[in-house]
Design an enzyme around this catalytic site. Structure first.
Site, PDB file in Angstrom:
ATOM      1  N   CYS A   1      13.512  -2.618  11.429  1.00 40.13           N
ATOM      2  CA  CYS A   1      13.811  -1.643  10.497  1.00 40.13           C
ATOM      3  C   CYS A   1      14.680  -0.668  10.411  1.00 40.13           C
ATOM      4  O   CYS A   1      15.360  -0.069   9.429  1.00 40.13           O
ATOM      5  CB  CYS A   1      12.502  -0.891   9.740  1.00 40.13           C
ATOM      6  SG  CYS A   1      11.178  -1.861   9.431  1.00 40.13           S
TER       7      CYS A   1
ATOM      8  N   HIS B   1      14.146   5.236   5.381  1.00 39.87           N
ATOM      9  CA  HIS B   1      13.557   3.990   5.403  1.00 39.87           C
ATOM     10  C   HIS B   1      12.361   3.957   4.396  1.00 39.87           C
ATOM     11  O   HIS B   1      11.551   4.725   4.294  1.00 39.87           O
ATOM     12  CB  HIS B   1      13.134   3.542   6.837  1.00 39.87           C
ATOM     13  CG  HIS B   1      12.218   2.270   6.829  1.00 39.87           C
ATOM     14  ND1 HIS B   1      12.709   1.153   6.061  1.00 39.87           N
ATOM     15  CD2 HIS B   1      11.286   2.033   7.407  1.00 39.87           C
ATOM     16  CE1 HIS B   1      12.099  -0.007   6.480  1.00 39.87           C
ATOM     17  NE2 HIS B   1      10.976   0.711   7.329  1.00 39.87           N
TER      18      HIS B   1
ATOM     19  N   ASN C   1       8.896  -2.596   1.590  1.00 38.92           N
ATOM     20  CA  ASN C   1       9.427  -2.605   2.698  1.00 38.92           C
ATOM     21  C   ASN C   1      10.400  -3.649   3.076  1.00 38.92           C
ATOM     22  O   ASN C   1       9.982  -4.778   3.393  1.00 38.92           O
ATOM     23  CB  ASN C   1       8.507  -2.378   3.974  1.00 38.92           C
ATOM     24  CG  ASN C   1       9.214  -1.955   5.103  1.00 38.92           C
ATOM     25  OD1 ASN C   1      10.508  -2.267   5.296  1.00 38.92           O
ATOM     26  ND2 ASN C   1       8.436  -1.786   6.139  1.00 38.92           N
TER      27      ASN C   1
HETATM   28  O1  UT7 Z   1       8.764  -0.155   8.699  1.00 41.60           O
HETATM   29  C1  UT7 Z   1       8.135   0.518   9.594  1.00 41.60           C
HETATM   30  C2  UT7 Z   1       7.013  -0.359   9.668  1.00 41.60           C
HETATM   31  N1  UT7 Z   1       5.636  -0.022   8.925  1.00 41.60           N
HETATM   32  C3  UT7 Z   1       5.121   0.753   8.494  1.00 41.60           C
HETATM   33  O2  UT7 Z   1       5.707   1.925   8.479  1.00 41.60           O
HETATM   34  C4  UT7 Z   1       3.644   0.866   8.376  1.00 41.60           C
HETATM   35  C5  UT7 Z   1       2.765   2.044   8.576  1.00 41.60           C
HETATM   36  N2  UT7 Z   1       1.483   1.945   8.476  1.00 41.60           N
HETATM   37  C6  UT7 Z   1       1.002   1.951   7.081  1.00 41.60           C
HETATM   38  O3  UT7 Z   1       1.722   1.855   6.008  1.00 41.60           O
HETATM   39  C7  UT7 Z   1      -0.377   2.029   6.683  1.00 41.60           C
HETATM   40  O4  UT7 Z   1      -1.199   2.088   8.050  1.00 41.60           O
HETATM   41  C8  UT7 Z   1      -1.002   0.832   5.960  1.00 41.60           C
HETATM   42  C9  UT7 Z   1      -0.491   0.782   4.763  1.00 41.60           C
HETATM   43  C10 UT7 Z   1      -0.575  -0.415   6.816  1.00 41.60           C
HETATM   44  C11 UT7 Z   1      -2.550   1.000   6.164  1.00 41.60           C
HETATM   45  O5  UT7 Z   1      -2.838   2.065   5.360  1.00 41.60           O
HETATM   46  P1  UT7 Z   1      -4.132   2.735   6.171  1.00 41.60           P
HETATM   47  O6  UT7 Z   1      -4.254   4.064   5.190  1.00 41.60           O
HETATM   48  O7  UT7 Z   1      -3.645   3.189   7.452  1.00 41.60           O
HETATM   49  O8  UT7 Z   1      -5.574   1.821   5.819  1.00 41.60           O
HETATM   50  P2  UT7 Z   1      -6.265   1.305   7.231  1.00 41.60           P
HETATM   51  O9  UT7 Z   1      -5.328   0.169   7.882  1.00 41.60           O
HETATM   52  O10 UT7 Z   1      -6.924   2.330   7.921  1.00 41.60           O
HETATM   53  O11 UT7 Z   1      -7.433   0.267   6.312  1.00 41.60           O
HETATM   54  C12 UT7 Z   1      -8.343   1.039   5.701  1.00 41.60           C
HETATM   55  C13 UT7 Z   1      -9.103  -0.069   4.679  1.00 41.60           C
HETATM   56  C14 UT7 Z   1      -9.822  -0.960   5.632  1.00 41.60           C
HETATM   57  O12 UT7 Z   1     -11.040  -1.231   5.393  1.00 41.60           O
HETATM   58  P3  UT7 Z   1     -12.441  -0.686   6.201  1.00 41.60           P
HETATM   59  O13 UT7 Z   1     -12.192  -0.945   7.510  1.00 41.60           O
HETATM   60  O14 UT7 Z   1     -12.159   0.667   5.907  1.00 41.60           O
HETATM   61  O15 UT7 Z   1     -13.302  -1.351   5.441  1.00 41.60           O
HETATM   62  C15 UT7 Z   1      -8.997  -2.235   5.758  1.00 41.60           C
HETATM   63  O16 UT7 Z   1      -9.375  -3.337   5.966  1.00 41.60           O
HETATM   64  O17 UT7 Z   1      -8.342  -0.958   3.866  1.00 41.60           O
HETATM   65  C16 UT7 Z   1      -8.681  -2.117   4.071  1.00 41.60           C
HETATM   66  N3  UT7 Z   1      -7.481  -2.769   3.826  1.00 41.60           N
HETATM   67  C17 UT7 Z   1      -7.114  -3.436   2.680  1.00 41.60           C
HETATM   68  N4  UT7 Z   1      -7.876  -3.128   1.387  1.00 41.60           N
HETATM   69  C18 UT7 Z   1      -7.362  -3.786   0.385  1.00 41.60           C
HETATM   70  C19 UT7 Z   1      -6.171  -3.147   4.505  1.00 41.60           C
HETATM   71  N5  UT7 Z   1      -5.401  -3.862   3.882  1.00 41.60           N
HETATM   72  C20 UT7 Z   1      -5.929  -3.812   2.752  1.00 41.60           C
HETATM   73  C21 UT7 Z   1      -5.289  -4.526   1.388  1.00 41.60           C
HETATM   74  N6  UT7 Z   1      -6.099  -4.345   0.313  1.00 41.60           N
HETATM   75  N7  UT7 Z   1      -3.899  -5.106   1.360  1.00 41.60           N
END
Ligand code: UT7
Length: 322
Positions: free
Chosen positions: A115, A249, A279
């Site tokens: 990225c 970014h 992204n």
């Molecule tokens: O380019 C640079 C690289 N990438 C980034 O910068 C991404 C960095 N990370 C992020 O943007 C965030 O961590 C994410 C958007 C990927 C995830 O957001 P989060 O607030 O950290 O969510 P999480 O991973 O803690 O997940 C929360 C819940 C989980 O369920 P439980 O365990 O609480 O029941 C996940 O299983 O959301 C669930 N979940 C989803 N639910 C619906 C994860 N992905 C999804 C989805 N739809 N697509």
């Protein structure tokens, strides 16, 4: 070494025609528009057509940038493509772009910094031109991230999109008070397994798909971004208040907002395209730059900070007097 600065003379972009909205995506994977918008700010992404490769997106964006500068390919003697999704393992996608643009002279190579690729490419072109190795560079960030997504993995497939952005860079005129003022590049390979593809030519002889510990990436993103932003401000004697535009970014609106708050930037100075493009990895910063130049926000003389953070981890920022 020249005392002249390297200017960004023009920018251009290309987005594939197909738009994939959150609702449509939620019909094939267990997610919802509400979750994606709330957690990321993403509403839609563009997806390259079958047979449309990274080099096609890159060449289209490059053509647009040259057209916006009133230049032709004969005026360019360096092509750099920042990409994580090359057409082939080799040759460099930049070489394929060179062929597609009809260029036989000069040099062409790729940069792989995920990225952060466009920021790394701007820094490379800046050094290359200042050291007299070339006269004018076409610097492109281009990705077909859709090809390396696991479309059954809801934790990653909702986050990425395809696209390309490009900039024409050249040495400014003597005494011209604009151009790239300072750049800071960083990487720490100890984090490579937080964001990677689970395959590659040397390890699995295959391509692999994006795997990410999203929370881990998130945890480090704001601190890494703000560190390099402060570094280039300090190197140039500028302060946050001097900035006209912050072009980050575009990975997640919450990361962009977090960085903005930590830096004390008013939201109206922050360029956001993640809602429409998702992204696009190395393409995200030049796509955002192109958006803000095309709609008249970024103007000649403005002080513009670009930054990115991603796989590696790599991160970097560059301060540009437009
Ligand atoms: O380019 C640079 C690289 N990438 C980034 O910068 C991404 C960095 N990370 C992020 O943007 C965030 O961590 C994410 C958007 C990927 C995830 O957001 P989060 O607030 O950290 O969510 P999480 O991973 O803690 O997940 C929360 C819940 C989980 O369920 P439980 O365990 O609480 O029941 C996940 O299983 O959301 C669930 N979940 C989803 N639910 C619906 C994860 N992905 C999804 C989805 N739809 N697509």
């Amino acid at each position: 070494m020249s005392d002249k600065k390297t200017i960004i003379r023009s920018v251009g972009a290309y987005l594939p025609a197909r738009i994939l909205g959150n609702e449509e995506l939620a019909r094939t994977v267990d997610t919802s528009d509400e979750w994606i918008v709330q957690r990321t700010g993403i509403r839609q992404r563009h997806i390259a057509a079958e047979g449309e490769n990274t080099s096609d997106l890159a060449a289209a964006a490059g053509r647009k940038a040259m057209e916006n500068a009133g230049l032709e390919i004969g005026d360019v003697d360096l092509i750099i493509v920042a990409t994580t999704t090359p057409d082939m393992t080799f040759p460099a996608t930049a070489a394929v772009v060179q062929q597609k643009l009809g260029m036989h002279h000069g040099a062409a190579f790729d940069i792989q910094a995920v990225c952060s690729g466009f920021v790394y490419a701007v820094a490379t072109a800046d050094s290359y031109l200042k050291n007299g190795l070339g006269k004018r560079a076409l610097v492109i960030g281009a990705e077909t991230a859709s090809r390396i997504l696991d479309w059954d993995d809801r934790t990653t497939c909702v986050l990425f999109g395809d696209g390309a952005g490009a900039a024409v860079m050249e040495l400014g005129k003597p005494g011209e008070d604009r151009g790239v003022l300072a750049t800071a590049l960083r990487s720490d390979g100890h984090f490579w397994n937080k964001l990677y593809t689970d395959g590659g030519p040397s390890s699995t002889r295959s391509m692999g798909h994006i795997r990410m510990e999203g929370k881990e990436v998130f945890k480090h993103a704001v601190g890494m971004i703000t560190d390099v932003v402060y570094k280039v401000l300090e190197d140039t004697g500028h302060t946050i208040d001097d900035l006209d535009w912050f072009v980050p970014h575009q990975a997640n609106k919450r990361i962009i907002d977090g960085a903005g708050v930590k830096l004390g930037l008013p939201p109206e100075k922050v360029v956001v395209t993640v809602d429409r493009h998702a992204n696009t990895s190395a393409a995200s910063v030049p796509l955002a730059l192109n958006t803000a130049v095309a709609d008249g926000r970024i103007k000649r003389g403005d002080l513009v900070m670009i930054e990115a953070m991603g796989g590696g981890f790599t991160w970097g920022a560059s301060l540009i007097r437009w």
